[in-house]
Design a protein around this motif. Structure first.
Motif, PDB file in Angstrom:
ATOM      1  N   LEU A  75       0.838  -1.192   0.000  1.00  0.00           N
ATOM      2  CA  LEU A  75       0.000   0.000   0.000  1.00  0.00           C
ATOM      3  C   LEU A  75       0.875   1.245   0.000  1.00  0.00           C
ATOM      4  O   LEU A  75       1.853   1.321   0.736  1.00  0.00           O
ATOM      5  CB  LEU A  75      -0.890   0.025   1.247  1.00  0.00           C
ATOM      6  N   SER A  76       0.515   2.201  -0.853  1.00  0.00           N
ATOM      7  CA  SER A  76       1.164   3.503  -0.862  1.00  0.00           C
ATOM      8  C   SER A  76       0.078   4.563  -0.935  1.00  0.00           C
ATOM      9  O   SER A  76      -0.813   4.461  -1.779  1.00  0.00           O
ATOM     10  CB  SER A  76       2.090   3.641  -2.065  1.00  0.00           C
ATOM     11  N   LEU A  77       0.146   5.537  -0.055  1.00  0.00           N
ATOM     12  CA  LEU A  77      -0.861   6.595  -0.003  1.00  0.00           C
ATOM     13  C   LEU A  77      -0.206   7.951   0.151  1.00  0.00           C
ATOM     14  O   LEU A  77       0.787   8.080   0.867  1.00  0.00           O
ATOM     15  CB  LEU A  77      -1.772   6.419   1.221  1.00  0.00           C
ATOM     16  N   ASN A  78      -0.764   8.956  -0.491  1.00  0.00           N
ATOM     17  CA  ASN A  78      -0.431  10.345  -0.208  1.00  0.00           C
ATOM     18  C   ASN A  78      -1.601  10.908   0.586  1.00  0.00           C
ATOM     19  O   ASN A  78      -2.740  10.866   0.114  1.00  0.00           O
ATOM     20  CB  ASN A  78      -0.219  11.150  -1.487  1.00  0.00           C
ATOM     21  N   LEU A  79      -1.332  11.415   1.769  1.00  0.00           N
ATOM     22  CA  LEU A  79      -2.380  11.908   2.656  1.00  0.00           C
ATOM     23  C   LEU A  79      -2.146  13.374   2.978  1.00  0.00           C
ATOM     24  O   LEU A  79      -1.002  13.823   3.072  1.00  0.00           O
ATOM     25  CB  LEU A  79      -2.373  11.104   3.961  1.00  0.00           C
ATOM     26  N   SER A  80      -3.221  14.097   3.162  1.00  0.00           N
ATOM     27  CA  SER A  80      -3.117  15.473   3.635  1.00  0.00           C
ATOM     28  C   SER A  80      -4.322  15.759   4.516  1.00  0.00           C
ATOM     29  O   SER A  80      -5.304  15.028   4.500  1.00  0.00           O
ATOM     30  CB  SER A  80      -3.049  16.461   2.470  1.00  0.00           C
ATOM     31  N   GLY A  81      -4.230  16.802   5.317  1.00  0.00           N
ATOM     32  CA  GLY A  81      -5.316  17.152   6.223  1.00  0.00           C
ATOM     33  C   GLY A  81      -5.294  16.382   7.519  1.00  0.00           C
ATOM     34  O   GLY A  81      -6.190  16.512   8.349  1.00  0.00           O
ATOM     35  N   ILE A  82      -4.270  15.573   7.746  1.00  0.00           N
ATOM     36  CA  ILE A  82      -4.149  14.765   8.956  1.00  0.00           C
ATOM     37  C   ILE A  82      -3.363  15.579   9.990  1.00  0.00           C
ATOM     38  O   ILE A  82      -2.329  16.142   9.672  1.00  0.00           O
ATOM     39  CB  ILE A  82      -3.420  13.447   8.644  1.00  0.00           C
TER      40      ILE A  82
END
Length: 78
Positions: A29-36
């Motif tokens: 799994l690879s994710l780009n997250l923002s707002g955390i």
């Protein structure tokens, strides 16, 4: 401004964080997250995307905005 720390790593809502899960030596799994803004929120988000996975994984995080990275071993359970 809502900030949270985990071993001196600060997360801001404006940060972009790249998260990678490695399970049994494979990147699954690879994710780009923002707002955390908290590590708990980040861990919960990653765990919810791996609902069918159970056991020990390595979570690698890289804060693309601030430039820090960390790796943690986690146990994902039902």
């Amino acid at each position: 401004m809502n900030t949270a720390t985990h071993s001196s790593h600060i997360l801001l809502a404006s940060d972009t964080v790249y998260a990678k899960i490695i399970y049994r030596g494979k990147n699954i799994l690879s994710l780009n997250l923002s707002g955390i803004t908290t590590m708990h929120e980040l861990y919960s988000t990653v765990a919810s995307t791996t609902k069918q996975l159970h056991g020990m994984v390595t979570l690698s995080l890289r804060n693309l905005t601030q430039g820090w990275n960390i790796s943690r071993s986690l146990i994902i359970s039902a």
